[in-house]
Design a protein around this motif. Structure first.
Motif, PDB file in Angstrom:
ATOM      1  N   HIS A  34       0.982   5.671  -1.489  1.00  0.00           N
ATOM      2  CA  HIS A  34       0.923   6.014  -2.916  1.00  0.00           C
ATOM      3  C   HIS A  34       0.191   7.344  -3.084  1.00  0.00           C
ATOM      4  O   HIS A  34      -0.906   7.396  -3.631  1.00  0.00           O
ATOM      5  CB  HIS A  34       0.193   4.919  -3.699  1.00  0.00           C
ATOM      6  CG  HIS A  34       0.890   3.603  -3.701  1.00  0.00           C
ATOM      7  ND1 HIS A  34       0.636   2.623  -2.767  1.00  0.00           N
ATOM      8  CD2 HIS A  34       1.842   3.108  -4.534  1.00  0.00           C
ATOM      9  CE1 HIS A  34       1.393   1.572  -3.023  1.00  0.00           C
ATOM     10  NE2 HIS A  34       2.131   1.847  -4.084  1.00  0.00           N
ATOM     11  N   ARG A  50      -5.928  -2.077 -12.445  1.00  0.00           N
ATOM     12  CA  ARG A  50      -5.523  -3.469 -12.651  1.00  0.00           C
ATOM     13  C   ARG A  50      -6.565  -4.170 -13.499  1.00  0.00           C
ATOM     14  O   ARG A  50      -7.750  -3.892 -13.399  1.00  0.00           O
ATOM     15  CB  ARG A  50      -5.353  -4.191 -11.324  1.00  0.00           C
ATOM     16  CG  ARG A  50      -4.702  -5.546 -11.481  1.00  0.00           C
ATOM     17  CD  ARG A  50      -4.066  -6.011 -10.184  1.00  0.00           C
ATOM     18  NE  ARG A  50      -3.338  -7.241 -10.374  1.00  0.00           N
ATOM     19  CZ  ARG A  50      -2.080  -7.326 -10.755  1.00  0.00           C
ATOM     20  NH1 ARG A  50      -1.390  -6.233 -10.993  1.00  0.00           N
ATOM     21  NH2 ARG A  50      -1.486  -8.491 -10.896  1.00  0.00           N
ATOM     22  N   ASN A  91       0.183   1.964 -12.392  1.00  0.00           N
ATOM     23  CA  ASN A  91      -0.084   3.114 -11.526  1.00  0.00           C
ATOM     24  C   ASN A  91       0.183   4.387 -12.316  1.00  0.00           C
ATOM     25  O   ASN A  91       1.150   4.464 -13.075  1.00  0.00           O
ATOM     26  CB  ASN A  91       0.809   3.093 -10.284  1.00  0.00           C
ATOM     27  CG  ASN A  91       0.414   2.036  -9.290  1.00  0.00           C
ATOM     28  OD1 ASN A  91      -0.682   1.489  -9.353  1.00  0.00           O
ATOM     29  ND2 ASN A  91       1.295   1.736  -8.365  1.00  0.00           N
ATOM     30  N   GLY A 120      -0.943  -5.834  -5.485  1.00  0.00           N
ATOM     31  CA  GLY A 120      -0.527  -4.441  -5.434  1.00  0.00           C
ATOM     32  C   GLY A 120      -1.574  -3.483  -4.911  1.00  0.00           C
ATOM     33  O   GLY A 120      -1.360  -2.276  -4.910  1.00  0.00           O
ATOM     34  N   ASP A 124      -3.716  -1.165  -2.537  1.00  0.00           N
ATOM     35  CA  ASP A 124      -3.383  -0.373  -1.349  1.00  0.00           C
ATOM     36  C   ASP A 124      -4.635   0.404  -0.943  1.00  0.00           C
ATOM     37  O   ASP A 124      -5.045   1.312  -1.658  1.00  0.00           O
ATOM     38  CB  ASP A 124      -2.232   0.585  -1.662  1.00  0.00           C
ATOM     39  CG  ASP A 124      -1.813   1.419  -0.455  1.00  0.00           C
ATOM     40  OD1 ASP A 124      -2.192   1.065   0.684  1.00  0.00           O
ATOM     41  OD2 ASP A 124      -1.108   2.427  -0.651  1.00  0.00           O
TER      42      ASP A 124
END
Length: 174
Positions: free
Chosen positions: A51, A58, A115, A159, A161
């Protein structure tokens, strides 16, 4: 003088109305106030190989237990004006998710995230964080609102990362 005589079924029905129903609704409402562990915001993606130039925010919010109520979140990206003055500012429309319907408030907890892709600076770095506004609505009426800045330590975020990543802010460099 007339005397009213209450029967046992009538007394039981009144006791349920007077004692049980207010207690049940109080439990649902108190979930918002008492379980702070379900209300949080975090950065779960920060400029990774999978990413690049991306920050993920979040949030988690507790339900009220009321089926007719709905829960909403709004994610806003903020930047630190300079590492010296410590003043945070909203990025604006490009860093604002708008209101997102995250579902019925009947559930114990709901999570979602967004995001944002950012253009890294030509030199130096950007320090970014998220601000999440939470609303519980009954139709068009807002029954409760909260706003949190992102914090670390929320490792169960979908989600993330890398997996388990949770920080208060994110530094993006070229």
């Amino acid at each position: 003088m007339l005397r009213a005589r209450a029967t046992l079924p009538t007394i039981v029905a009144l006791a349920v109305l007077v004692f049980v129903l207010p207690a049940a609704t109080g439990v649902a409402r108190s979930r918002l106030a008492s379980d702070g562990s379900l209300l949080w915001a975090t950065v779960n993606v920060c400029d990774t190989a999978d990413h690049p130039d991306t920050i993920g925010i979040r949030g988690s919010m507790p339900g009220t237990g009321y089926r007719q109520q709905r829960m909403y979140m709004r994610f806003q990206l903020q930047y630190l004006a300079s590492f010296d003055d410590k003043k945070w500012h909203n990025i604006g429309a490009a860093g604002d998710s708008g209101w997102i319907d995250v579902g019925s408030a009947k559930y114990r907890q709901r999570q979602t995230g967004r995001n944002f892709t950012v253009r890294p600076p030509d030199t130096g770095a950007f320090r970014l964080r998220g601000a999440v506004t939470f609303e519980w609505r009954d139709g068009t009426e807002v029954v409760k609102r909260a706003r949190l800045r992102t914090t670390a330590g929320h490792g169960n975020t979908a989600g993330a990362d890398p997996k388990g990543f949770s920080r208060a802010s994110c530094v993006v460099t070229k």
